[in-house]
Structure formats: C-alpha cells, structure tokens
Design a protein around this motif. Structure first.
Motif, short mmCIF file in Angstrom:
data_model
loop_
_atom_site.label_atom_id
_atom_site.label_comp_id
_atom_site.label_asym_id
_atom_site.label_seq_id
_atom_site.Cartn_x
_atom_site.Cartn_y
_atom_site.Cartn_z
N VAL A 1 -11.46 -4.19 7.66
CA VAL A 1 -10.65 -3.61 6.97
C VAL A 1 -8.78 -4.08 7.69
CG1 VAL A 1 -9.50 -1.94 5.17
CG2 VAL A 1 -10.57 -2.61 4.68
N PRO A 2 -7.77 -4.95 8.26
CA PRO A 2 -7.13 -4.34 9.07
C PRO A 2 -6.52 -2.89 9.24
CG PRO A 2 -6.64 -6.00 7.41
CD PRO A 2 -7.80 -5.42 7.00
N LYS A 3 -6.30 -1.95 8.31
CA LYS A 3 -5.74 -0.84 8.42
C LYS A 3 -6.67 0.43 7.53
CE LYS A 3 -0.90 -2.35 9.13
NZ LYS A 3 0.83 -2.46 8.93
N GLN A 4 -5.90 1.09 8.76
CA GLN A 4 -6.91 2.32 7.70
C GLN A 4 -5.97 2.68 6.39
OE1 GLN A 4 -5.87 5.46 7.52
NE2 GLN A 4 -7.70 7.19 8.21
N THR A 5 -7.07 2.36 4.88
CA THR A 5 -7.23 2.78 3.51
C THR A 5 -8.23 3.40 3.26
OG1 THR A 5 -6.62 0.31 3.91
CG2 THR A 5 -7.37 1.04 1.56
N LEU A 6 -7.54 4.23 2.45
CA LEU A 6 -8.50 5.67 2.05
C LEU A 6 -9.09 4.56 0.49
CD1 LEU A 6 -6.93 8.32 3.22
CD2 LEU A 6 -9.00 7.52 4.02
N THR A 7 -10.07 5.16 -0.38
CA THR A 7 -10.54 5.15 -1.45
C THR A 7 -9.74 6.50 -2.34
OG1 THR A 7 -12.31 6.73 -1.27
CG2 THR A 7 -12.54 4.27 -0.44
N VAL A 8 -9.93 5.84 -4.09
CA VAL A 8 -9.37 7.26 -4.62
C VAL A 8 -10.21 8.72 -4.49
CG1 VAL A 8 -8.83 6.16 -6.43
CG2 VAL A 8 -10.84 6.42 -6.43
N ASP A 9 -11.10 8.31 -3.57
CA ASP A 9 -11.83 9.84 -3.07
C ASP A 9 -11.83 10.16 -1.72
OD1 ASP A 9 -13.78 9.56 -5.86
OD2 ASP A 9 -14.30 7.73 -4.95
N GLY A 10 -10.82 9.72 -1.55
CA GLY A 10 -10.24 10.18 -0.05
C GLY A 10 -10.93 9.94 1.18
N GLN B 1 -14.35 1.22 3.69
CA GLN B 1 -15.33 0.86 4.89
C GLN B 1 -16.22 1.83 4.14
OE1 GLN B 1 -15.28 -2.65 7.56
NE2 GLN B 1 -13.18 -0.61 8.17
N MET B 2 -16.07 3.03 5.28
CA MET B 2 -17.27 3.85 4.15
C MET B 2 -17.82 4.49 2.98
SD MET B 2 -19.29 5.52 6.47
CE MET B 2 -19.93 6.97 6.96
N GLY B 3 -16.12 4.28 2.29
CA GLY B 3 -17.06 4.91 0.48
C GLY B 3 -17.42 3.79 -0.06
N THR B 4 -17.01 2.62 0.29
CA THR B 4 -16.71 1.71 -0.33
C THR B 4 -18.60 1.25 0.74
OG1 THR B 4 -15.16 0.36 -0.61
CG2 THR B 4 -17.72 -1.37 -0.99
N ASN B 5 -19.25 0.69 1.12
CA ASN B 5 -20.26 0.09 2.09
C ASN B 5 -21.44 1.59 1.76
OD1 ASN B 5 -18.43 -1.89 2.16
ND2 ASN B 5 -18.84 -1.97 3.91
N TYR B 6 -20.70 2.81 1.97
CA TYR B 6 -21.85 4.03 1.65
C TYR B 6 -22.38 4.37 1.17
CZ TYR B 6 -24.80 7.47 3.92
OH TYR B 6 -25.56 8.74 4.26
N PHE B 7 -21.12 5.53 1.12
CA PHE B 7 -20.81 6.48 -0.24
C PHE B 7 -20.94 5.87 -1.76
CE2 PHE B 7 -18.58 8.70 3.18
CZ PHE B 7 -19.18 9.99 3.26
#
Length: 223
Positions: free
Chosen positions: A35-44, A48-54
C-alpha cells in the motif's frame, strides 16, 4: 467479509458458525500488499497489518472451536516478504506513524502471520490439543492481482514486467502450497511450505529454509 474491519470479520464468523457444521481446513489467503501511503483501517490499524494479520487472527480465533471439533487445520498463507523488511515486529510503532514504507509494513504483517502459526503450534501442544494442525506456507512469485489491487503505480509496473519473465509462475501453481498444507496427510507442522526453486519464487513445492527471526520465541510470545 471485509477482512480489514473487525466488525465485518466477527459478523462473518458468526454466520459461518450458524451455517457450517464442519471445517476441515481454514485457509487464510486473503491479503493486501505494498500500500503506497500509510492508510488506517476503521479500527485504527495500519491497513496491511489490520487486514493481513489482525483480520485473519480474529477469524481463526472465532472459528477455532469448530475447527477443533472437526479435527481440522489452520493454514496461513505468508510471503517471502517476511524476510524482505525489518525482520521483527515494531511494537513501539505498529502503525508506522514514523518512517512508513510500503514494503516494511507489508513485511511486518506477513512476518506476524507466520510467527503466530508457530506460536500457535506450541500452545496447542502445551494444551494437549494435538488434533488441530497449523501450517505456514507461501505462494512464491505468482501471477495474481495482489499488487495490481493495492500497490503503487511503480510497483504495478515492475510486477507486470516480472509477470512476463521466468521469475514468476501461474496463480494455479501459487495455490499448490496452501492446498498441500490443507490436505496432505502427516505433514510436518514445523516446515515452511512453498516453491523450492531459485529464491523460493518458483518450482516444485516442499518445505524449505525459514530464517530464524520468523521463529523468535520472545517476539512471537509478545505478539
């Protein structure tokens, strides 16, 4: 299910538990990358960590009772990217608020996925729950739409050039490692399964070298 949203994952897991009587294998394959720029999930969380891991972690946890009842398997699809970034978990800045790079954030998420599988193996053994098996694998360098769906224009350009070379293999071949982990009898859980050719990008599927940082017990326990 939107794997990046915890509420969506929890809702989907509830529906699965209501409608499915058996899970022989849960294959955690869905991911985003570069993902080119830091993007946060709705959970903050960093996306990539939010999707792939959490996201995958929550899904595995909520479906675990049915997997255990079914004497099933959990298969995590990692990436050789686990060895192409910072090679540890950045606990003091999981979201990369400082020095974000697409590759480091992706690498951390895939390393986290792999680490957790080996930690899970240890905890299952300690709890005497040996009928549940957990495996880690990766697809090598396969011609999928992963980079095209989430990468930068430059990454898309580079990977689409790579697709024309012998450095990549078909998406079908990229699926072989996870199918092996989901179905092969008496498969050694300690292995890391993927293509065994040059750079572990293509070639016949088997267990191959895993760098020590992916089994760092102290880091995995904290994670």
């Amino acid at each position: 299910m939107d794997l990046s949203e915890q509420a969506s994952v929890k809702k989907a897991a509830q529906e699965v538990l209501k409608t499915v009587s058996q899970i022989d294998a849960l294959i955690c394959n869905a991911a985003i990358a570069q993902v080119p720029k830091q993007t946060l999930t709705v959970d903050g969380w960093e996306s990539q960590m939010g999707t792939n891991y959490f996201g995958n972690f929550t899904l595995q946890a909520l479906l675990f009772p049915l997997i255990e009842k079914s004497k099933g398997r959990i298969v995590t699809v990692g990436s050789m990217g686990y060895d192409m970034g910072i090679k540890t978990i950045k606990f003091d800045d999981l979201n990369w608020n400082k020095e974000y790079t697409p590759n480091n954030a992706y690498s951390q998420s895939k390393l986290a996925q792999i680490m957790t599988i080996y930690e899970l193996q240890d905890r299952l053994a300690a709890a005497g729950k040996t009928e549940v098996k957990a495996y880690a694998c990766h697809p090598g360098s396969s011609r999928t739409n992963l980079i095209n769906s989430s990468g930068s224009l430059m990454m898309k350009f580079i990977f689409n050039l790579m697709k024309l070379s012998p450095l990549t293999q078909s998406a079908e071949k990229g699926a072989y490692p996870q199918l092996m982990c989901a179905t092969e009898p008496n498969l050694d859980q300690s292995g890391f399964y993927g293509p065994t050719g040059r750079n572990f990008w293509t070639g016949p599927v088997g267990a191959h070298k895993l760098e020590p940082h992916a089994k760092d017990k102290a880091v995995a326990y904290r994670l």
